[in-house]
Design a protein around this motif. Structure first.
Motif, PDB file in Angstrom:
ATOM      1  N   GLY A  21      41.181  46.146  48.037  1.00 16.28           N
ATOM      2  CA  GLY A  21      40.987  47.539  48.402  1.00 16.28           C
ATOM      3  C   GLY A  21      42.317  48.138  48.796  1.00 16.28           C
ATOM      4  O   GLY A  21      43.359  47.489  48.687  1.00 16.28           O
ATOM      5  N   ILE A  22      42.281  49.393  49.237  1.00 14.66           N
ATOM      6  CA  ILE A  22      43.512  50.025  49.704  1.00 14.66           C
ATOM      7  C   ILE A  22      43.320  50.517  51.135  1.00 14.66           C
ATOM      8  O   ILE A  22      42.282  51.055  51.495  1.00 14.66           O
ATOM      9  CB  ILE A  22      43.966  51.177  48.775  1.00 14.66           C
ATOM     10  CG1 ILE A  22      42.850  52.190  48.568  1.00 14.66           C
ATOM     11  CG2 ILE A  22      44.476  50.639  47.455  1.00 14.66           C
ATOM     12  CD1 ILE A  22      43.283  53.432  47.811  1.00 14.66           C
ATOM     13  N   HIS A  25      47.766  54.280  55.357  1.00 14.64           N
ATOM     14  CA  HIS A  25      48.627  54.218  56.542  1.00 14.64           C
ATOM     15  C   HIS A  25      48.537  55.495  57.377  1.00 14.64           C
ATOM     16  O   HIS A  25      48.889  55.499  58.546  1.00 14.64           O
ATOM     17  CB  HIS A  25      50.076  53.942  56.132  1.00 14.64           C
ATOM     18  CG  HIS A  25      50.285  52.523  55.692  1.00 14.64           C
ATOM     19  ND1 HIS A  25      51.409  52.106  55.032  1.00 14.64           N
ATOM     20  CD2 HIS A  25      49.496  51.417  55.816  1.00 14.64           C
ATOM     21  CE1 HIS A  25      51.326  50.814  54.768  1.00 14.64           C
ATOM     22  NE2 HIS A  25      50.158  50.375  55.221  1.00 14.64           N
ATOM     23  N   ALA A  26      48.040  56.585  56.770  1.00  8.40           N
ATOM     24  CA  ALA A  26      47.947  57.853  57.510  1.00  8.40           C
ATOM     25  C   ALA A  26      46.729  57.874  58.433  1.00  8.40           C
ATOM     26  O   ALA A  26      46.800  58.406  59.541  1.00  8.40           O
ATOM     27  CB  ALA A  26      47.898  59.025  56.538  1.00  8.40           C
ATOM     28  N   CYS A  27      45.589  57.295  57.997  1.00 11.68           N
ATOM     29  CA  CYS A  27      44.354  57.418  58.799  1.00 11.68           C
ATOM     30  C   CYS A  27      43.625  56.086  58.988  1.00 11.68           C
ATOM     31  O   CYS A  27      42.527  56.070  59.545  1.00 11.68           O
ATOM     32  CB  CYS A  27      43.428  58.462  58.168  1.00 11.68           C
ATOM     33  SG  CYS A  27      42.619  57.891  56.664  1.00 11.68           S
ATOM     34  N   ASP A  28      44.185  54.972  58.499  1.00 15.41           N
ATOM     35  CA  ASP A  28      43.610  53.631  58.664  1.00 15.41           C
ATOM     36  C   ASP A  28      42.261  53.444  57.965  1.00 15.41           C
ATOM     37  O   ASP A  28      41.510  52.532  58.295  1.00 15.41           O
ATOM     38  CB  ASP A  28      43.450  53.272  60.151  1.00 15.41           C
ATOM     39  CG  ASP A  28      44.767  52.860  60.785  1.00 15.41           C
ATOM     40  OD1 ASP A  28      45.645  52.389  60.031  1.00 15.41           O
ATOM     41  OD2 ASP A  28      44.909  53.020  62.004  1.00 15.41           O
ATOM     42  N   THR A  29      41.911  54.314  57.013  1.00 12.13           N
ATOM     43  CA  THR A  29      40.664  54.159  56.259  1.00 12.13           C
ATOM     44  C   THR A  29      40.877  53.183  55.102  1.00 12.13           C
ATOM     45  O   THR A  29      41.916  53.204  54.449  1.00 12.13           O
ATOM     46  CB  THR A  29      40.213  55.532  55.707  1.00 12.13           C
ATOM     47  OG1 THR A  29      39.922  56.386  56.806  1.00 12.13           O
ATOM     48  CG2 THR A  29      38.983  55.401  54.821  1.00 12.13           C
ATOM     49  N   VAL A  30      39.878  52.328  54.881  1.00 11.73           N
ATOM     50  CA  VAL A  30      39.902  51.403  53.746  1.00 11.73           C
ATOM     51  C   VAL A  30      39.052  51.982  52.622  1.00 11.73           C
ATOM     52  O   VAL A  30      37.931  52.450  52.868  1.00 11.73           O
ATOM     53  CB  VAL A  30      39.387  50.013  54.147  1.00 11.73           C
ATOM     54  CG1 VAL A  30      39.252  49.108  52.936  1.00 11.73           C
ATOM     55  CG2 VAL A  30      40.305  49.389  55.194  1.00 11.73           C
ATOM     56  N   THR A  31      39.569  51.969  51.407  1.00  7.22           N
ATOM     57  CA  THR A  31      38.862  52.467  50.230  1.00  7.22           C
ATOM     58  C   THR A  31      38.549  51.299  49.303  1.00  7.22           C
ATOM     59  O   THR A  31      39.419  50.505  48.978  1.00  7.22           O
ATOM     60  CB  THR A  31      39.724  53.520  49.488  1.00  7.22           C
ATOM     61  OG1 THR A  31      39.988  54.616  50.372  1.00  7.22           O
ATOM     62  CG2 THR A  31      39.015  54.038  48.246  1.00  7.22           C
ATOM     63  N   PHE A  32      37.276  51.188  48.912  1.00  5.29           N
ATOM     64  CA  PHE A  32      36.830  50.148  47.977  1.00  5.29           C
ATOM     65  C   PHE A  32      35.568  50.633  47.289  1.00  5.29           C
ATOM     66  O   PHE A  32      34.640  51.069  47.992  1.00  5.29           O
ATOM     67  CB  PHE A  32      36.540  48.822  48.700  1.00  5.29           C
ATOM     68  CG  PHE A  32      36.102  47.723  47.767  1.00  5.29           C
ATOM     69  CD1 PHE A  32      37.024  46.894  47.159  1.00  5.29           C
ATOM     70  CD2 PHE A  32      34.755  47.543  47.477  1.00  5.29           C
ATOM     71  CE1 PHE A  32      36.614  45.887  46.295  1.00  5.29           C
ATOM     72  CE2 PHE A  32      34.346  46.537  46.608  1.00  5.29           C
ATOM     73  CZ  PHE A  32      35.280  45.710  46.026  1.00  5.29           C
ATOM     74  N   PRO A  33      35.441  50.579  45.973  1.00  6.83           N
ATOM     75  CA  PRO A  33      36.493  50.153  45.057  1.00  6.83           C
ATOM     76  C   PRO A  33      37.705  51.073  45.161  1.00  6.83           C
ATOM     77  O   PRO A  33      37.562  52.232  45.564  1.00  6.83           O
ATOM     78  CB  PRO A  33      35.835  50.276  43.668  1.00  6.83           C
ATOM     79  CG  PRO A  33      34.378  50.399  43.911  1.00  6.83           C
ATOM     80  CD  PRO A  33      34.219  50.959  45.273  1.00  6.83           C
ATOM     81  N   ASP A  45      49.992  57.182  51.043  1.00  2.84           N
ATOM     82  CA  ASP A  45      50.760  56.108  51.669  1.00  2.84           C
ATOM     83  C   ASP A  45      49.806  54.924  51.839  1.00  2.84           C
ATOM     84  O   ASP A  45      49.169  54.757  52.880  1.00  2.84           O
ATOM     85  CB  ASP A  45      51.323  56.581  53.015  1.00  2.84           C
ATOM     86  CG  ASP A  45      52.183  55.503  53.672  1.00  2.84           C
ATOM     87  OD1 ASP A  45      52.467  54.476  53.007  1.00  2.84           O
ATOM     88  OD2 ASP A  45      52.546  55.685  54.850  1.00  2.84           O
ATOM     89  N   LEU A  46      49.674  54.129  50.801  1.00  2.00           N
ATOM     90  CA  LEU A  46      48.612  53.135  50.692  1.00  2.00           C
ATOM     91  C   LEU A  46      49.169  51.726  50.575  1.00  2.00           C
ATOM     92  O   LEU A  46      50.254  51.522  50.044  1.00  2.00           O
ATOM     93  CB  LEU A  46      47.737  53.433  49.469  1.00  2.00           C
ATOM     94  CG  LEU A  46      47.201  54.856  49.364  1.00  2.00           C
ATOM     95  CD1 LEU A  46      46.594  55.093  47.984  1.00  2.00           C
ATOM     96  CD2 LEU A  46      46.205  55.133  50.457  1.00  2.00           C
ATOM     97  N   GLU A  47      48.369  50.770  51.043  1.00  2.00           N
ATOM     98  CA  GLU A  47      48.733  49.360  50.956  1.00  2.00           C
ATOM     99  C   GLU A  47      47.553  48.594  50.372  1.00  2.00           C
ATOM    100  O   GLU A  47      46.410  48.828  50.768  1.00  2.00           O
ATOM    101  CB  GLU A  47      49.046  48.859  52.382  1.00  2.00           C
ATOM    102  CG  GLU A  47      49.325  47.375  52.475  1.00  2.00           C
ATOM    103  CD  GLU A  47      49.426  46.910  53.934  1.00  2.00           C
ATOM    104  OE1 GLU A  47      49.448  47.761  54.858  1.00  2.00           O
ATOM    105  OE2 GLU A  47      49.459  45.680  54.137  1.00  2.00           O
ATOM    106  N   VAL A  48      47.808  47.687  49.450  1.00  2.00           N
ATOM    107  CA  VAL A  48      46.741  46.855  48.884  1.00  2.00           C
ATOM    108  C   VAL A  48      46.385  45.766  49.886  1.00  2.00           C
ATOM    109  O   VAL A  48      47.272  45.080  50.397  1.00  2.00           O
ATOM    110  CB  VAL A  48      47.186  46.228  47.545  1.00  2.00           C
ATOM    111  CG1 VAL A  48      46.088  45.312  46.999  1.00  2.00           C
ATOM    112  CG2 VAL A  48      47.534  47.310  46.538  1.00  2.00           C
ATOM    113  N   ILE A  49      45.089  45.625  50.181  1.00  2.00           N
ATOM    114  CA  ILE A  49      44.640  44.579  51.107  1.00  2.00           C
ATOM    115  C   ILE A  49      43.491  43.790  50.477  1.00  2.00           C
ATOM    116  O   ILE A  49      42.812  44.278  49.578  1.00  2.00           O
ATOM    117  CB  ILE A  49      44.176  45.165  52.465  1.00  2.00           C
ATOM    118  CG1 ILE A  49      42.998  46.123  52.267  1.00  2.00           C
ATOM    119  CG2 ILE A  49      45.332  45.841  53.195  1.00  2.00           C
ATOM    120  CD1 ILE A  49      42.298  46.485  53.566  1.00  2.00           C
TER     121      ILE A  49
END
Ligand SMILES: [Zn+2]
Length: 135
Positions: A21-22, A25-33, A45-49
């Motif tokens: 998922g991603i 960094h701006a709001c700490d929300t996780v997006t999946f898919p 400003d996203l990070e793959v997790i």
């Protein structure tokens, strides 16, 4: 646009038993898919997790009239993942003809299974599945 996580990388993750998922960094929300931007704030400003693959079943329906190529009856469910997002998938190992609302709130483990491409899709792919877990 530069995608942090491409569809092919997401699919490869499913193949390997990883749920990518991603994290915004701006709001700490996780997006999946994964999507190209944060589902909450449209941030980039996203990070793959890697997600835990654990969730809670929130709603479901039994499909009795299915699209071409699918084998009814089967259960389509939505689960709330431990990291926050809700996602859709097929609930496996539960008899669609013998189920009721007691499923709501049960813990599930994510998995995936291959599906054949049809006239509506871009070819073969993997989709999310759920199985019930203890607790
Ligand atoms: Zn965000």
């Amino acid at each position: 646009m530069d995608y942090k996580l491409t569809y092919n990388q997401y699919q490869q993750g499913l193949e390997n038993g990883e749920f990518l998922g991603i994290l915004c960094h701006a709001c700490d929300t996780v997006t999946f898919p994964p999507m190209g931007v944060c589902r909450n704030c449209n941030g980039t400003d996203l990070e793959v997790i890697r997600l835990s693959g654990k969730g809670t079943l929130r709603t479901f329906t039994v499909i009795r009239v299915a699209p071409e190529g699918m084998n009814p009856p089967y259960i389509v469910a939505m689960a709330e993942l431990e990291e926050g997002p809700w996602t859709m998938g097929n609930l496996l190992d539960v008899n669609p003809d013998d189920t009721d609302m007691s499923l709501i709130g049960k813990n599930v483990q994510l998995g995936s299974q291959p599906v054949k491409g049809d006239i509506f899709s871009g070819g073969d792919s993997r989709v999310v599945t759920f199985t019930l877990t203890e607790g």
